[in-house]
Scaffold this motif. Structure first.
Motif, PDB file in Angstrom:
ATOM      1  N   TYR A 164     -51.792  -3.377 -54.685  1.00  0.00           N
ATOM      2  CA  TYR A 164     -51.852  -1.956 -54.783  1.00  0.00           C
ATOM      3  C   TYR A 164     -52.366  -1.426 -53.312  1.00  0.00           C
ATOM      4  O   TYR A 164     -53.233  -2.251 -52.683  1.00  0.00           O
ATOM      5  N   ALA A 165     -51.939  -0.229 -52.923  1.00  0.00           N
ATOM      6  CA  ALA A 165     -52.649   0.462 -51.700  1.00  0.00           C
ATOM      7  C   ALA A 165     -52.349   1.820 -52.037  1.00  0.00           C
ATOM      8  O   ALA A 165     -51.222   2.531 -52.175  1.00  0.00           O
ATOM      9  N   THR A 166     -53.688   2.606 -51.686  1.00  0.00           N
ATOM     10  CA  THR A 166     -53.730   4.012 -51.917  1.00  0.00           C
ATOM     11  C   THR A 166     -53.928   4.420 -50.601  1.00  0.00           C
ATOM     12  O   THR A 166     -54.884   4.119 -49.865  1.00  0.00           O
ATOM     13  N   VAL A 167     -52.974   5.322 -50.127  1.00  0.00           N
ATOM     14  CA  VAL A 167     -52.911   6.004 -48.523  1.00  0.00           C
ATOM     15  C   VAL A 167     -53.083   7.507 -48.917  1.00  0.00           C
ATOM     16  O   VAL A 167     -52.453   8.123 -49.381  1.00  0.00           O
ATOM     17  N   ALA A 168     -54.049   8.070 -47.945  1.00  0.00           N
ATOM     18  CA  ALA A 168     -54.235   9.333 -47.763  1.00  0.00           C
ATOM     19  C   ALA A 168     -53.269   9.744 -46.815  1.00  0.00           C
ATOM     20  O   ALA A 168     -53.247   9.120 -45.725  1.00  0.00           O
ATOM     21  N   MET A 169     -52.354  10.870 -46.859  1.00  0.00           N
ATOM     22  CA  MET A 169     -51.289  11.227 -45.762  1.00  0.00           C
ATOM     23  C   MET A 169     -51.423  12.747 -45.778  1.00  0.00           C
ATOM     24  O   MET A 169     -51.344  13.497 -46.684  1.00  0.00           O
ATOM     25  N   ARG A 170     -51.461  13.324 -44.388  1.00  0.00           N
ATOM     26  CA  ARG A 170     -51.274  14.587 -44.175  1.00  0.00           C
ATOM     27  C   ARG A 170     -49.919  14.855 -43.526  1.00  0.00           C
ATOM     28  O   ARG A 170     -49.688  14.147 -42.649  1.00  0.00           O
ATOM     29  N   TYR A 171     -49.084  15.720 -44.176  1.00  0.00           N
ATOM     30  CA  TYR A 171     -47.711  15.509 -43.578  1.00  0.00           C
ATOM     31  C   TYR A 171     -47.286  17.048 -43.806  1.00  0.00           C
ATOM     32  O   TYR A 171     -47.809  18.063 -44.445  1.00  0.00           O
ATOM     33  N   ALA A 172     -46.560  17.408 -42.691  1.00  0.00           N
ATOM     34  CA  ALA A 172     -45.615  18.768 -42.362  1.00  0.00           C
ATOM     35  C   ALA A 172     -44.144  18.540 -43.082  1.00  0.00           C
ATOM     36  O   ALA A 172     -43.558  17.518 -43.238  1.00  0.00           O
ATOM     37  N   LEU A 173     -43.851  19.677 -43.719  1.00  0.00           N
ATOM     38  CA  LEU A 173     -42.399  19.736 -44.575  1.00  0.00           C
ATOM     39  C   LEU A 173     -41.994  21.093 -44.617  1.00  0.00           C
ATOM     40  O   LEU A 173     -42.872  22.127 -44.417  1.00  0.00           O
ATOM     41  N   ARG A 174     -40.767  21.146 -44.776  1.00  0.00           N
ATOM     42  CA  ARG A 174     -40.059  22.677 -45.038  1.00  0.00           C
ATOM     43  C   ARG A 174     -39.589  22.477 -46.568  1.00  0.00           C
ATOM     44  O   ARG A 174     -39.074  21.671 -46.828  1.00  0.00           O
ATOM     45  N   ASP A 175     -40.360  23.424 -47.386  1.00  0.00           N
ATOM     46  CA  ASP A 175     -40.066  23.335 -49.027  1.00  0.00           C
ATOM     47  C   ASP A 175     -39.561  24.682 -49.273  1.00  0.00           C
ATOM     48  O   ASP A 175     -40.379  25.358 -49.304  1.00  0.00           O
ATOM     49  N   VAL A 176     -38.471  24.614 -49.598  1.00  0.00           N
ATOM     50  CA  VAL A 176     -37.749  25.965 -49.951  1.00  0.00           C
ATOM     51  C   VAL A 176     -37.016  25.694 -51.389  1.00  0.00           C
ATOM     52  O   VAL A 176     -36.416  24.554 -51.484  1.00  0.00           O
ATOM     53  N   THR A 177     -37.309  26.558 -52.581  1.00  0.00           N
ATOM     54  CA  THR A 177     -36.690  26.891 -53.686  1.00  0.00           C
ATOM     55  C   THR A 177     -35.707  27.964 -53.419  1.00  0.00           C
ATOM     56  O   THR A 177     -35.756  29.049 -53.129  1.00  0.00           O
TER      57      THR A 177
ATOM     58  N   GLU B 258     -31.800  29.533 -55.576  1.00  0.00           N
ATOM     59  CA  GLU B 258     -31.158  29.790 -56.640  1.00  0.00           C
ATOM     60  C   GLU B 258     -29.713  28.715 -56.287  1.00  0.00           C
ATOM     61  O   GLU B 258     -28.961  28.935 -55.165  1.00  0.00           O
ATOM     62  N   ARG B 259     -29.424  28.316 -57.454  1.00  0.00           N
ATOM     63  CA  ARG B 259     -28.297  27.226 -57.607  1.00  0.00           C
ATOM     64  C   ARG B 259     -27.041  27.944 -57.158  1.00  0.00           C
ATOM     65  O   ARG B 259     -25.930  27.262 -56.121  1.00  0.00           O
ATOM     66  N   GLY B 260     -26.653  28.995 -57.639  1.00  0.00           N
ATOM     67  CA  GLY B 260     -25.455  29.421 -57.288  1.00  0.00           C
ATOM     68  C   GLY B 260     -25.015  30.336 -56.168  1.00  0.00           C
ATOM     69  O   GLY B 260     -24.458  30.030 -55.344  1.00  0.00           O
ATOM     70  N   SER B 261     -26.240  31.138 -55.685  1.00  0.00           N
ATOM     71  CA  SER B 261     -25.970  31.976 -54.761  1.00  0.00           C
ATOM     72  C   SER B 261     -26.615  31.376 -53.246  1.00  0.00           C
ATOM     73  O   SER B 261     -26.309  31.843 -52.144  1.00  0.00           O
ATOM     74  N   GLY B 262     -27.615  30.331 -53.484  1.00  0.00           N
ATOM     75  CA  GLY B 262     -28.314  30.003 -52.270  1.00  0.00           C
ATOM     76  C   GLY B 262     -29.411  30.772 -51.961  1.00  0.00           C
ATOM     77  O   GLY B 262     -30.116  30.712 -50.779  1.00  0.00           O
ATOM     78  N   ARG B 263     -29.750  31.800 -52.540  1.00  0.00           N
ATOM     79  CA  ARG B 263     -30.669  32.955 -52.368  1.00  0.00           C
ATOM     80  C   ARG B 263     -32.118  32.086 -52.187  1.00  0.00           C
ATOM     81  O   ARG B 263     -32.545  31.603 -53.376  1.00  0.00           O
ATOM     82  N   VAL B 264     -32.994  32.292 -51.494  1.00  0.00           N
ATOM     83  CA  VAL B 264     -34.220  31.686 -51.329  1.00  0.00           C
ATOM     84  C   VAL B 264     -35.039  32.566 -52.071  1.00  0.00           C
ATOM     85  O   VAL B 264     -35.503  33.918 -52.175  1.00  0.00           O
ATOM     86  N   VAL B 265     -35.948  31.671 -53.105  1.00  0.00           N
ATOM     87  CA  VAL B 265     -36.762  32.585 -53.990  1.00  0.00           C
ATOM     88  C   VAL B 265     -38.313  32.218 -54.025  1.00  0.00           C
ATOM     89  O   VAL B 265     -38.972  32.790 -54.232  1.00  0.00           O
ATOM     90  N   ALA B 266     -38.654  31.013 -53.152  1.00  0.00           N
ATOM     91  CA  ALA B 266     -39.734  30.639 -52.933  1.00  0.00           C
ATOM     92  C   ALA B 266     -39.882  29.666 -51.644  1.00  0.00           C
ATOM     93  O   ALA B 266     -39.000  28.873 -51.481  1.00  0.00           O
ATOM     94  N   ASN B 267     -40.965  29.880 -50.971  1.00  0.00           N
ATOM     95  CA  ASN B 267     -41.550  28.807 -49.834  1.00  0.00           C
ATOM     96  C   ASN B 267     -42.432  28.403 -50.195  1.00  0.00           C
ATOM     97  O   ASN B 267     -43.700  28.862 -50.452  1.00  0.00           O
ATOM     98  N   GLY B 268     -42.441  26.905 -50.176  1.00  0.00           N
ATOM     99  CA  GLY B 268     -43.723  26.169 -50.282  1.00  0.00           C
ATOM    100  C   GLY B 268     -44.554  26.159 -49.091  1.00  0.00           C
ATOM    101  O   GLY B 268     -44.194  26.440 -47.845  1.00  0.00           O
ATOM    102  N   ASP B 269     -45.749  25.369 -49.461  1.00  0.00           N
ATOM    103  CA  ASP B 269     -46.573  25.309 -48.026  1.00  0.00           C
ATOM    104  C   ASP B 269     -45.867  24.391 -46.956  1.00  0.00           C
ATOM    105  O   ASP B 269     -45.392  23.389 -47.324  1.00  0.00           O
ATOM    106  N   PRO B 270     -46.347  24.704 -45.706  1.00  0.00           N
ATOM    107  CA  PRO B 270     -45.646  24.007 -44.621  1.00  0.00           C
ATOM    108  C   PRO B 270     -46.381  22.673 -44.385  1.00  0.00           C
ATOM    109  O   PRO B 270     -45.789  21.711 -43.589  1.00  0.00           O
ATOM    110  N   GLU B 271     -47.478  22.437 -45.118  1.00  0.00           N
ATOM    111  CA  GLU B 271     -48.157  21.260 -44.741  1.00  0.00           C
ATOM    112  C   GLU B 271     -48.773  20.624 -46.170  1.00  0.00           C
ATOM    113  O   GLU B 271     -49.485  21.538 -47.111  1.00  0.00           O
ATOM    114  N   ALA B 272     -48.891  19.438 -46.471  1.00  0.00           N
ATOM    115  CA  ALA B 272     -49.788  18.982 -47.585  1.00  0.00           C
ATOM    116  C   ALA B 272     -50.453  17.720 -47.385  1.00  0.00           C
ATOM    117  O   ALA B 272     -50.278  17.019 -46.343  1.00  0.00           O
ATOM    118  N   THR B 273     -51.528  17.681 -47.873  1.00  0.00           N
ATOM    119  CA  THR B 273     -52.329  16.388 -47.952  1.00  0.00           C
ATOM    120  C   THR B 273     -52.694  15.915 -49.369  1.00  0.00           C
ATOM    121  O   THR B 273     -53.012  16.431 -50.360  1.00  0.00           O
TER     122      THR B 273
END
Length: 320
Positions: free
Chosen positions: A268-281, A283-298
């Motif tokens: 087992y190994a538990t690792v702390a990671m701080r990373y950047a990402l583009r997180d977008v939610t 609509e499946r049909g239209s592709g319209r953006v309904v939410a933007n997640g945080d640009p960074e997570a730890t």
């Protein structure tokens, strides 16, 4: 007529607002794990991960896990059960009362038969001494059986290894107590090197990508069945709301090792990671953006490895 039109417009506006809230509310944290703490870490499942420079507050305790807590497991509030008193004292409870009565009677010449005098007093004293001897023999036999090989005991470190619960960078060792099994897992040290860190970083990106593509087959090769089950629940929830989570541009910014240990044949190994990402939610049909997640997570990710196999994800925990 105008009144009916006004009511119709208000109703349409309310329905649109309700639909927007229904879509947006549950997906504030849409990345894998949904911003929660889930999975299994062996005997350390219910122990919060150690603090690291990346996660100075350490990790949160597990919220969801298929590993059932047991009396001997590292439950919340027991950071180092291997160093905790066992709660069993020699001759405690019922035995202590008998020993106390017997020894006091022998010392002071009274007790069970005190006050009878003469021969009766002597017989009473001998009886009490014999009772003490019997109780001591029973106690010794009890503790001898308790220490026989195969009996349940606290986890032990390997030769020269640190005490359970001592975690740190580069091969820190996290101990644990026995679970529901009749014996404790054999604990040992695990050394984590550059190749392992590269594998962890690669898994971070691959899991985010497979989750974004809703590729359950790839996820099953990158994570334990338990974690794949949690991911599948999240993906089904997105589908029921008519949305899809797209994650891209994942980049590890900082990472370090919180704990590394082995139990029987599993590393087992538990690792702390701080990373950047583009997180977008969207609509499946239209592709319209309904939410933007945080640009960074730890987060703290736990990986496990079986003999002859590579690392896979077994738990995600949020930082405090």
């Amino acid at each position: 007529m105008s009144t009916l039109r006004t009511r119709g417009r208000r109703r349409a506006a309310l329905l649109a607002l309700a639909a927007a809230l229904t879509v947006a509310a549950p997906i504030a944290e849409a990345r894998p794990g949904g911003g929660g703490s889930m999975g299994s870490r062996g005997s350390r499942t219910y122990t919060a991960p150690s603090a690291t420079p990346t996660a100075p507050g350490g990790g949160m305790t597990m919220q969801r896990s298929q590993t059932a807590p047991s009396p001997g497991m590292n439950n919340p509030g027991m950071a180092n059960p291997g160093m905790q008193p066992s709660g069993r004292r020699f001759g405690g409870g019922f035995f202590a009362g008998l020993l106390g009565a017997g020894l006091l009677g022998a010392l002071f010449g009274s007790g069970f038969f005190g006050g009878l005098g003469g021969l009766a007093s002597m017989i009473g004293m001998l009886f009490q001494v014999g009772l003490v001897i019997v109780v001591v023999m029973l106690a010794l036999r009890f503790f001898r059986r308790r220490n026989e090989p195969g009996a349940a005991s606290y986890a032990r470190t390997g030769p020269g290894g640190p005490a359970p619960g001592m975690g740190g960078p580069m091969g820190g060792f996290g101990g644990g107590a026995a679970g529901a099994a009749p014996r404790s897992p054999q604990m040992r040290q695990v050394q984590i090197g550059p190749n392992d860190f590269q594998a962890f970083e690669k898994l971070l990106g691959e899991i985010q990508d497979a989750y974004s593509r809703e590729d359950r087959v790839s996820l099953s090769n990158l994570a334990t069945p338990e974690m794949v089950g949690y991911f599948d629940e999240e993906l089904q929830g997105n589908a029921s709301r008519g949305v899809v989570n797209r994650i891209s541009d994942v980049k590890l910014l900082q990472g370090d090792l919180a704990e590394a240990w082995g139990e029987d044949r599993t590393d087992y190994a538990t690792v702390a990671m701080r990373y950047a990402l583009r997180d977008v939610t969207m609509e499946r049909g239209s592709g319209r953006v309904v939410a933007n997640g945080d640009p960074e997570a730890t987060e703290l990710w736990t990986f496990q490895r079986q003999p002859g196999r590579g690392w896979v994800l077994s738990a995600i925990q949020q930082t405090r």
